[in-house]
Write a protein that holds these residues in place. Structure first.
Motif, PDB file in Angstrom:
ATOM      1  N   UNK A  26       0.871  -1.177   0.000  1.00 32.05           N
ATOM      2  CA  UNK A  26       0.000   0.000   0.000  1.00 32.05           C
ATOM      3  C   UNK A  26       0.900   1.218   0.000  1.00 32.05           C
ATOM      4  N   UNK A  27       0.802   2.039  -1.036  1.00 33.19           N
ATOM      5  CA  UNK A  27       1.753   3.135  -1.227  1.00 33.19           C
ATOM      6  C   UNK A  27       1.062   4.485  -1.089  1.00 33.19           C
ATOM      7  N   UNK A  28       1.687   5.362  -0.315  1.00 33.28           N
ATOM      8  CA  UNK A  28       1.243   6.744  -0.166  1.00 33.28           C
ATOM      9  C   UNK A  28       2.343   7.635  -0.726  1.00 33.28           C
ATOM     10  N   UNK A  29       2.023   8.468  -1.708  1.00 34.11           N
ATOM     11  CA  UNK A  29       3.019   9.374  -2.277  1.00 34.11           C
ATOM     12  C   UNK A  29       2.849  10.765  -1.678  1.00 34.11           C
ATOM     13  N   UNK A  30       3.963  11.386  -1.337  1.00 33.69           N
ATOM     14  CA  UNK A  30       3.960  12.744  -0.801  1.00 33.69           C
ATOM     15  C   UNK A  30       4.774  13.613  -1.749  1.00 33.69           C
ATOM     16  N   UNK A  31       4.120  14.577  -2.400  1.00 36.15           N
ATOM     17  CA  UNK A  31       4.784  15.462  -3.343  1.00 36.15           C
ATOM     18  C   UNK A  31       4.216  16.871  -3.198  1.00 36.15           C
ATOM     19  N   UNK A  32       4.874  17.815  -3.870  1.00 32.87           N
ATOM     20  CA  UNK A  32       4.352  19.182  -3.900  1.00 32.87           C
ATOM     21  C   UNK A  32       3.175  19.304  -4.860  1.00 32.87           C
ATOM     22  N   UNK A  33       2.967  18.298  -5.684  1.00 27.57           N
ATOM     23  CA  UNK A  33       1.867  18.335  -6.640  1.00 27.57           C
ATOM     24  C   UNK A  33       2.148  19.155  -7.872  1.00 27.57           C
ATOM     25  N   UNK A  34       3.426  19.489  -8.091  1.00 25.20           N
ATOM     26  CA  UNK A  34       3.785  20.345  -9.226  1.00 25.20           C
ATOM     27  C   UNK A  34       4.413  19.576 -10.373  1.00 25.20           C
ATOM     28  N   UNK A  35       4.619  18.267 -10.216  1.00 25.49           N
ATOM     29  CA  UNK A  35       5.255  17.491 -11.280  1.00 25.49           C
ATOM     30  C   UNK A  35       4.596  16.123 -11.375  1.00 25.49           C
ATOM     31  N   UNK A  36       4.851  15.470 -12.484  1.00 28.27           N
ATOM     32  CA  UNK A  36       4.340  14.127 -12.722  1.00 28.27           C
ATOM     33  C   UNK A  36       5.532  13.194 -12.919  1.00 28.27           C
ATOM     34  N   UNK A  37       5.353  11.890 -12.722  1.00 28.92           N
ATOM     35  CA  UNK A  37       6.470  10.965 -12.927  1.00 28.92           C
ATOM     36  C   UNK A  37       6.927  10.969 -14.375  1.00 28.92           C
ATOM     37  N   UNK A  38       8.181  10.600 -14.592  1.00 28.97           N
ATOM     38  CA  UNK A  38       8.746  10.580 -15.940  1.00 28.97           C
ATOM     39  C   UNK A  38       8.069   9.544 -16.827  1.00 28.97           C
ATOM     40  N   UNK A  39       7.564   8.492 -16.219  1.00 22.42           N
ATOM     41  CA  UNK A  39       6.868   7.444 -16.969  1.00 22.42           C
ATOM     42  C   UNK A  39       5.566   7.124 -16.251  1.00 22.42           C
ATOM     43  N   UNK A  40       4.480   7.135 -16.996  1.00 22.08           N
ATOM     44  CA  UNK A  40       3.175   6.840 -16.408  1.00 22.08           C
ATOM     45  C   UNK A  40       2.932   5.336 -16.441  1.00 22.08           C
ATOM     46  N   UNK A  41       1.944   4.906 -15.690  1.00 25.67           N
ATOM     47  CA  UNK A  41       1.593   3.494 -15.684  1.00 25.67           C
ATOM     48  C   UNK A  41       0.367   3.286 -14.834  1.00 25.67           C
ATOM     49  N   UNK A  42      -0.276   2.139 -14.976  1.00 29.07           N
ATOM     50  CA  UNK A  42      -1.514   1.885 -14.231  1.00 29.07           C
ATOM     51  C   UNK A  42      -1.304   1.835 -12.727  1.00 29.07           C
ATOM     52  N   UNK A  43      -0.061   1.559 -12.289  1.00 25.54           N
ATOM     53  CA  UNK A  43       0.200   1.464 -10.847  1.00 25.54           C
ATOM     54  C   UNK A  43      -0.081   2.783 -10.137  1.00 25.54           C
ATOM     55  N   UNK A  44       0.099   3.902 -10.839  1.00 24.36           N
ATOM     56  CA  UNK A  44      -0.089   5.209 -10.205  1.00 24.36           C
ATOM     57  C   UNK A  44      -1.542   5.460  -9.836  1.00 24.36           C
ATOM     58  N   UNK A  45      -2.464   4.728 -10.451  1.00 18.89           N
ATOM     59  CA  UNK A  45      -3.877   4.882 -10.099  1.00 18.89           C
ATOM     60  C   UNK A  45      -4.220   4.183  -8.792  1.00 18.89           C
ATOM     61  N   UNK A  46      -3.280   3.433  -8.256  1.00 18.37           N
ATOM     62  CA  UNK A  46      -3.559   2.637  -7.054  1.00 18.37           C
ATOM     63  C   UNK A  46      -2.831   3.176  -5.829  1.00 18.37           C
ATOM     64  N   UNK A  47      -2.375   4.429  -5.896  1.00 19.85           N
ATOM     65  CA  UNK A  47      -1.666   4.995  -4.757  1.00 19.85           C
ATOM     66  C   UNK A  47      -2.507   6.094  -4.107  1.00 19.85           C
ATOM     67  N   UNK A  48      -2.275   6.282  -2.828  1.00 22.92           N
ATOM     68  CA  UNK A  48      -2.880   7.403  -2.098  1.00 22.92           C
ATOM     69  C   UNK A  48      -1.947   8.599  -2.245  1.00 22.92           C
ATOM     70  N   UNK A  49      -2.507   9.750  -2.592  1.00 22.94           N
ATOM     71  CA  UNK A  49      -1.677  10.922  -2.877  1.00 22.94           C
ATOM     72  C   UNK A  49      -1.873  11.981  -1.799  1.00 22.94           C
ATOM     73  N   UNK A  50      -0.737  12.497  -1.310  1.00 16.50           N
ATOM     74  CA  UNK A  50      -0.739  13.581  -0.327  1.00 16.50           C
ATOM     75  C   UNK A  50       0.077  14.732  -0.912  1.00 16.50           C
ATOM     76  N   UNK A  51      -0.482  15.942  -0.885  1.00 13.12           N
ATOM     77  CA  UNK A  51       0.210  17.127  -1.372  1.00 13.12           C
ATOM     78  C   UNK A  51       0.786  17.882  -0.172  1.00 13.12           C
ATOM     79  N   UNK A  52       2.074  18.154  -0.217  1.00 15.85           N
ATOM     80  CA  UNK A  52       2.720  18.867   0.890  1.00 15.85           C
ATOM     81  C   UNK A  52       3.944  19.613   0.372  1.00 15.85           C
TER      82      UNK A  52
END
Length: 326
Positions: A26-52
């Motif tokens: 179970x993955x929680x990503x913490x980012x500033x919300x200003x960028x996207x990963x260099x490569x997209x994929x279906x796995x990114x739809x299964x993560x919890x996202x936190x903006x900080x």
């Protein structure tokens, strides 16, 4: 496990987050919300996202509590650059049972005296960046040794991969070197050209972080250099790169004074930072304790990055790539 990844959309996170999701975490990503990963994929739809905004929250003294409140089994911190920031996060996580895995840098080591460089024989760092990374790693090691938070620090080399420019044969990011080598033009190389660089593929770094999280007992209290199993010299790298375009490298050794006169200051300084260290690292410790098995040599790593740049028109070259595989 529930794993928090701080700085999840950068070079390492782009490969690490999908790896962790595929492994069933179970993955929680913490980012500033200003960028996207260099490569997209279906796995990114299964993560919890936190903006900080980590920098602002560090100043406010709230970032550590935010991360502790996510109640993770492991926190992977990919964007910590100062001792004070690391200490604040450790203080907030202490007593939670969380495993903190920190991203350092091979620049915690200074100039090479013995090759390969190991975790035991590295010389003291120089420069603010390397000094801070070394101080963080030492603090984390002491924290765990004294019975506090379980911590691990991983120290990647020059991270390369599809989506961004690699450190080039002259030890900098000047794109002009690719045009020159692809055309068979003369390239001035500072120093002897025997100086080494320690590249590593971003996916191999991600592999190491996944292994550290999944092998907590072996990783806790340890620090690891993470690089490709090979290292490139400046002249070897230049000859290799020219061959990708069907050319012979025409290299001219020049003094550092001459190089600085003919090179933009930011590129000349980057070259000195990389080449004066002349580093090549052993991967024995992460192999032995974590099972690290880098899938990419330094040669394949830089080719993967350059091929992406050429395919996406991100760099000007005089001739097409004639080498497309590793």
């Amino acid at each position: 496990m529930r794993i928090v990844v701080v700085g999840a959309t950068g070079h390492i996170g782009t490969f690490l987050v999908p790896r962790l999701v595929r492994a069933g975490h179970e993955v929680v990503t913490v980012t500033r919300g200003t960028s996207t990963p260099y490569a997209d994929g279906p796995e990114w739809e299964r993560v919890e996202r936190v903006i900080a905004d980590r920098e602002q929250e560090d100043r406010d003294g709230t970032f550590g509590d935010r991360i502790a409140g996510l109640r993770a089994d492991a926190v992977v911190d990919l964007v910590c650059f100062t001792l004070s920031s690391a200490e604040a996060l450790v203080a907030a996580l202490r007593g939670t049972g969380t495993h903190l895995v920190h991203c350092g840098s091979i620049w915690r080591a200074g100039v090479s005296h013995v090759l390969p460089v190991t975790e035991e024989n590295a010389t003291p760092p120089f420069g603010e960046y390397g000094t801070q990374k070394d101080a963080i790693a030492r603090m984390l090691k002491q924290e765990t040794a004294s019975g506090g938070l379980a911590t691990t620090s991983l120290h990647p080399g020059h991270i390369s991969g599809p989506g961004w420019a690699p450190i080039g044969p002259l030890g900098n990011l000047d794109p002009g070197v690719w045009a020159a080598l692809s055309a068979g033009a003369v390239v001035e190389v500072p120093g002897l050209g025997a100086e080494t660089m320690a590249h590593v593929h971003a996916d191999d770094v991600a592999q190491a972080f996944q292994l550290a999280v999944e092998h907590r007992d072996a990783a806790a209290g340890e620090d690891f250099f993470i690089t490709a199993p090979t290292a490139l010299t400046a002249r070897g790298y230049a000859h290799l790169a020219a061959s990708w375009f069907g050319q012979e490298a025409r290299l001219e050794s020049v003094t550092w004074d001459r190089f600085r006169e003919t090179t933009a200051p930011e590129h000349a300084d980057a070259s000195w930072q990389h080449l004066s260290r002349s580093q090549a690292f052993s991967t024995e410790k992460p192999r032995r304790l974590l099972g690290y098995q880098p899938a990419h040599t330094a040669e394949a790593t830089v080719l993967d990055a350059v091929r992406w740049l050429v395919d996406h028109g991100e760099v000007e070259v005089a001739n097409p790539l004639v080498v497309t595989g590793p």
